[in-house]
Design an enzyme around this catalytic site. Structure first.
Site, PDB file in Angstrom:
ATOM      1  N   CYS A   1       3.494   8.419   0.752  1.00 28.78           N
ATOM      2  CA  CYS A   1       3.953   7.581   1.859  1.00 28.78           C
ATOM      3  C   CYS A   1       4.070   6.150   1.323  1.00 28.78           C
ATOM      4  O   CYS A   1       3.074   5.575   0.885  1.00 28.78           O
ATOM      5  CB  CYS A   1       2.919   7.685   2.977  1.00 28.78           C
ATOM      6  SG  CYS A   1       3.222   6.577   4.343  1.00 28.78           S
TER       7      CYS A   1
ATOM      8  N   GLU B   1       0.821  -1.211   0.000  1.00 29.45           N
ATOM      9  CA  GLU B   1       0.000   0.000   0.000  1.00 29.45           C
ATOM     10  C   GLU B   1       0.854   1.259   0.000  1.00 29.45           C
ATOM     11  O   GLU B   1       1.928   1.293   0.601  1.00 29.45           O
ATOM     12  CB  GLU B   1      -0.894   0.021   1.255  1.00 29.45           C
ATOM     13  CG  GLU B   1      -2.156  -0.777   1.083  1.00 29.45           C
ATOM     14  CD  GLU B   1      -3.018  -0.789   2.343  1.00 29.45           C
ATOM     15  OE1 GLU B   1      -4.243  -0.829   2.212  1.00 29.45           O
ATOM     16  OE2 GLU B   1      -2.474  -0.773   3.454  1.00 29.45           O
TER      17      GLU B   1
ATOM     18  N   CYS C   1      -1.390   6.962   9.861  1.00 28.15           N
ATOM     19  CA  CYS C   1      -0.231   6.271  10.441  1.00 28.15           C
ATOM     20  C   CYS C   1      -0.675   5.040  11.209  1.00 28.15           C
ATOM     21  O   CYS C   1      -1.570   5.099  12.054  1.00 28.15           O
ATOM     22  CB  CYS C   1       0.482   7.169  11.453  1.00 28.15           C
ATOM     23  SG  CYS C   1       1.290   8.562  10.734  1.00 28.15           S
TER      24      CYS C   1
ATOM     25  N   CYS D   1       0.240  -0.477  16.530  1.00 30.69           N
ATOM     26  CA  CYS D   1       0.247  -0.346  15.069  1.00 30.69           C
ATOM     27  C   CYS D   1      -0.460  -1.528  14.408  1.00 30.69           C
ATOM     28  O   CYS D   1      -0.149  -2.687  14.701  1.00 30.69           O
ATOM     29  CB  CYS D   1       1.698  -0.265  14.581  1.00 30.69           C
ATOM     30  SG  CYS D   1       1.831  -0.119  12.786  1.00 30.69           S
TER      31      CYS D   1
ATOM     32  N   CYS E   1       4.979  -3.440  17.049  1.00 29.24           N
ATOM     33  CA  CYS E   1       4.621  -2.339  17.940  1.00 29.24           C
ATOM     34  C   CYS E   1       3.140  -2.518  18.291  1.00 29.24           C
ATOM     35  O   CYS E   1       2.313  -2.735  17.399  1.00 29.24           O
ATOM     36  CB  CYS E   1       4.849  -0.991  17.264  1.00 29.24           C
ATOM     37  SG  CYS E   1       6.573  -0.742  16.780  1.00 29.24           S
TER      38      CYS E   1
ATOM     39  N   ASN F   1      -4.182   6.927  16.243  1.00 26.89           N
ATOM     40  CA  ASN F   1      -5.287   6.655  15.311  1.00 26.89           C
ATOM     41  C   ASN F   1      -5.896   5.312  15.656  1.00 26.89           C
ATOM     42  O   ASN F   1      -5.230   4.294  15.522  1.00 26.89           O
ATOM     43  CB  ASN F   1      -4.773   6.598  13.864  1.00 26.89           C
ATOM     44  CG  ASN F   1      -4.262   7.936  13.397  1.00 26.89           C
ATOM     45  OD1 ASN F   1      -4.920   8.956  13.567  1.00 26.89           O
ATOM     46  ND2 ASN F   1      -3.066   7.948  12.831  1.00 26.89           N
TER      47      ASN F   1
ATOM     48  N   ASN G   1       8.152   7.569  20.727  1.00 26.84           N
ATOM     49  CA  ASN G   1       6.902   7.063  21.333  1.00 26.84           C
ATOM     50  C   ASN G   1       6.919   6.791  22.833  1.00 26.84           C
ATOM     51  O   ASN G   1       5.892   6.387  23.383  1.00 26.84           O
ATOM     52  CB  ASN G   1       6.400   5.800  20.626  1.00 26.84           C
ATOM     53  CG  ASN G   1       6.135   6.043  19.151  1.00 26.84           C
ATOM     54  OD1 ASN G   1       6.007   7.180  18.728  1.00 26.84           O
ATOM     55  ND2 ASN G   1       6.059   4.990  18.369  1.00 26.84           N
TER      56      ASN G   1
HETATM   57  N1  SAH Z   1       8.500   1.236  10.847  1.00 27.66           N
HETATM   58  C1  SAH Z   1       8.751   2.634  10.632  1.00 27.66           C
HETATM   59  C2  SAH Z   1       7.901   3.173   9.521  1.00 27.66           C
HETATM   60  C3  SAH Z   1       6.408   3.216   9.827  1.00 27.66           C
HETATM   61  S1  SAH Z   1       6.027   4.871  10.138  1.00 27.66           S
HETATM   62  C4  SAH Z   1       8.614   3.394  11.923  1.00 27.66           C
HETATM   63  O1  SAH Z   1       8.190   2.792  12.918  1.00 27.66           O
HETATM   64  O2  SAH Z   1       8.970   4.562  11.984  1.00 27.66           O
HETATM   65  C5  SAH Z   1       4.546   4.760  10.909  1.00 27.66           C
HETATM   66  C6  SAH Z   1       4.450   5.805  12.015  1.00 27.66           C
HETATM   67  O3  SAH Z   1       3.125   5.729  12.528  1.00 27.66           O
HETATM   68  C7  SAH Z   1       5.382   5.531  13.181  1.00 27.66           C
HETATM   69  O4  SAH Z   1       5.877   6.738  13.694  1.00 27.66           O
HETATM   70  C8  SAH Z   1       4.471   4.891  14.201  1.00 27.66           C
HETATM   71  O5  SAH Z   1       4.939   5.110  15.505  1.00 27.66           O
HETATM   72  C9  SAH Z   1       3.159   5.573  13.918  1.00 27.66           C
HETATM   73  N2  SAH Z   1       1.974   4.792  14.245  1.00 27.66           N
HETATM   74  C10 SAH Z   1       1.826   3.472  14.184  1.00 27.66           C
HETATM   75  N3  SAH Z   1       0.582   3.118  14.558  1.00 27.66           N
HETATM   76  C11 SAH Z   1      -0.077   4.250  14.837  1.00 27.66           C
HETATM   77  C12 SAH Z   1      -1.396   4.547  15.240  1.00 27.66           C
HETATM   78  N4  SAH Z   1      -2.298   3.590  15.400  1.00 27.66           N
HETATM   79  N5  SAH Z   1      -1.735   5.847  15.422  1.00 27.66           N
HETATM   80  C13 SAH Z   1      -0.829   6.817  15.217  1.00 27.66           C
HETATM   81  N6  SAH Z   1       0.430   6.600  14.804  1.00 27.66           N
HETATM   82  C14 SAH Z   1       0.811   5.326  14.630  1.00 27.66           C
END
Ligand code: SAH
Length: 348
Positions: free
Chosen positions: A112, A99, A340, A126, A123, A297, A223
């Site tokens: 993106c 995606e 995100c 996520c 994580c 989110n 985070n």
């Molecule tokens: N793996 C890399 C690239 C993914 S970026 C990384 O972790 O940086 C995705 C971003 O979205 C990351 O900063 C992550 O912390 C954030 N993210 C993941 N799940 C999320 C959610 N449910 N709500 C808001 N941000 C989220």
């Protein structure tokens, strides 16, 4: 399936690095300027088949088509959010899918992109982490997201690239680095307009700043401000705790006037207290940086919650008072699960 492809194994020209393409041209007995022409037609004109390279004679096109083809991602689905954000689901040659999300923001059009199908980092906040790692993307599959979306939105142009889609880019280091080379050298995207985001595979951060690698912008998903909390929401922290992550960031060779971006997903009751904000100010002292605050989110089944607007504003103000540039990000495309941490490429 590409109609120039037949049962005999042909080479997808997009899988080749510039050097490999040069060898193929040489081995085919063609003059070296053909490499430049091929690169121009594939990466700038974005043609989808050798037959479309009208600068070549019919004979040359037929000849090349016997042993090569131009592979393309297959658009499976495009969704548009009420805020205009677009999410593209692309099929890969082995029936996996990836995606990409296009976000429009004033004069910027940011794509993106994903670096893996799924993600192994797990994580806990996520959604991509829930689908596990299916496989790494190859360099050309990463670059092709930019080519494919670029074609679709003509005459508009993508201005910025962020590696913030599915996957952990530093866990697919070599292919991601090769994709950066192709994006800068072949797609002619400025390295200043490309941002790679990592969950914090610390030893790979200085490596990314190594010689011969386009020095793109670095974003780190922080985070949390204690190892205890970070361990609990980001398993990568158990291997690379905060001290080593921050030390790696300090060793990243920033270009003059550039800053590291720290992303901080705000999770209610988990990492959103005044003490967290104070600690964040202390931790980042001396690192040229800015902080992107991302309110969580939600998605179906998620156990976390977004803090209230009051808490978000308070957290941001503590950072600002501590002289840290801090932006509160608005989520883009949450209604189509394009924000995100919401990408899962139709799996699960
Ligand atoms: N793996 C890399 C690239 C993914 S970026 C990384 O972790 O940086 C995705 C971003 O979205 C990351 O900063 C992550 O912390 C954030 N993210 C993941 N799940 C999320 C959610 N449910 N709500 C808001 N941000 C989220």
């Amino acid at each position: 399936m590409n109609n120039e492809k037949s049962l005999i194994a042909k080479t997808d020209l997009k899988t080749l690095s510039k050097q490999e393409l040069e060898s193929l041209v040489r081995d085919s007995g063609l003059p070296s300027f053909r490499t430049r022409q091929l690169l121009h037609w594939i990466y700038e004109k974005r043609v989808q088949s050798v037959g479309e390279i009208t600068e070549f004679s019919k004979e040359l096109r037929d000849d090349l088509s016997k042993k090569t083809y131009i592979g393309n991602l297959t658009l499976i689905r495009k969704q548009t959010s009420v805020d205009g954000t677009e999410k593209f689901l692309y099929g890969l040659e082995d029936n996996e899918a990836t995606e990409s999300v296009l976000i429009s923001d004033n004069s910027r059009l940011t794509l993106c992109i994903s670096s893996q199908v799924g993600c192994a980092m797990k994580c806990s906040f996520c959604l991509t982490g829930k689908m596990n790692l299916r496989r790494n993307l190859k360099a050309h599959e990463i670059v092709d997201q930019v080519i494919a979306v670029g074609r679709l939105i003509e005459p508009q142009r993508i201005t910025n690239i962020v590696f913030m889609g599915m996957g952990e880019p530093l866990a697919n280091f070599d292919e991601v680095v090769e994709s950066l080379r192709r994006m800068t050298a072949l797609l002619k995207i400025s390295k200043r307009r490309i941002t790679l985001s990592t969950c914090g595979i610390a030893p790979k951060i200085p490596e990314l700043g190594g010689a011969g690698i386009p020095r793109v912008n670095l974003a780190v998903s922080l985070n949390a401000t204690t190892d205890e909390v970070r361990d609990s929401i980001m398993p990568v922290n158990r291997k690379h705790p905060l001290a080593s992550l921050l030390s790696a960031c300090r060793h990243f060779p920033l270009e003059p006037r550039r800053r590291i971006t720290f992303e901080y997903v705000l999770l209610e009751g988990m990492n959103d207290t005044d003490m967290d904000a104070d600690r964040l100010v202390q931790m980042l002292r001396g690192i040229p940086c800015k902080v992107n605050l991302i309110p969580f989110n939600p998605y179906k089944g998620s156990k976390f919650r977004r803090p209230t607007d009051g808490v978000l504003a308070r957290f941001q103000n503590i950072l600002l008072d501590g002289n840290i540039t801090a932006l509160l990000r608005k989520s883009k495309g949450p209604d189509i699960l394009a924000a995100c941490g919401q990408l899962k490429a139709g799996y699960c």
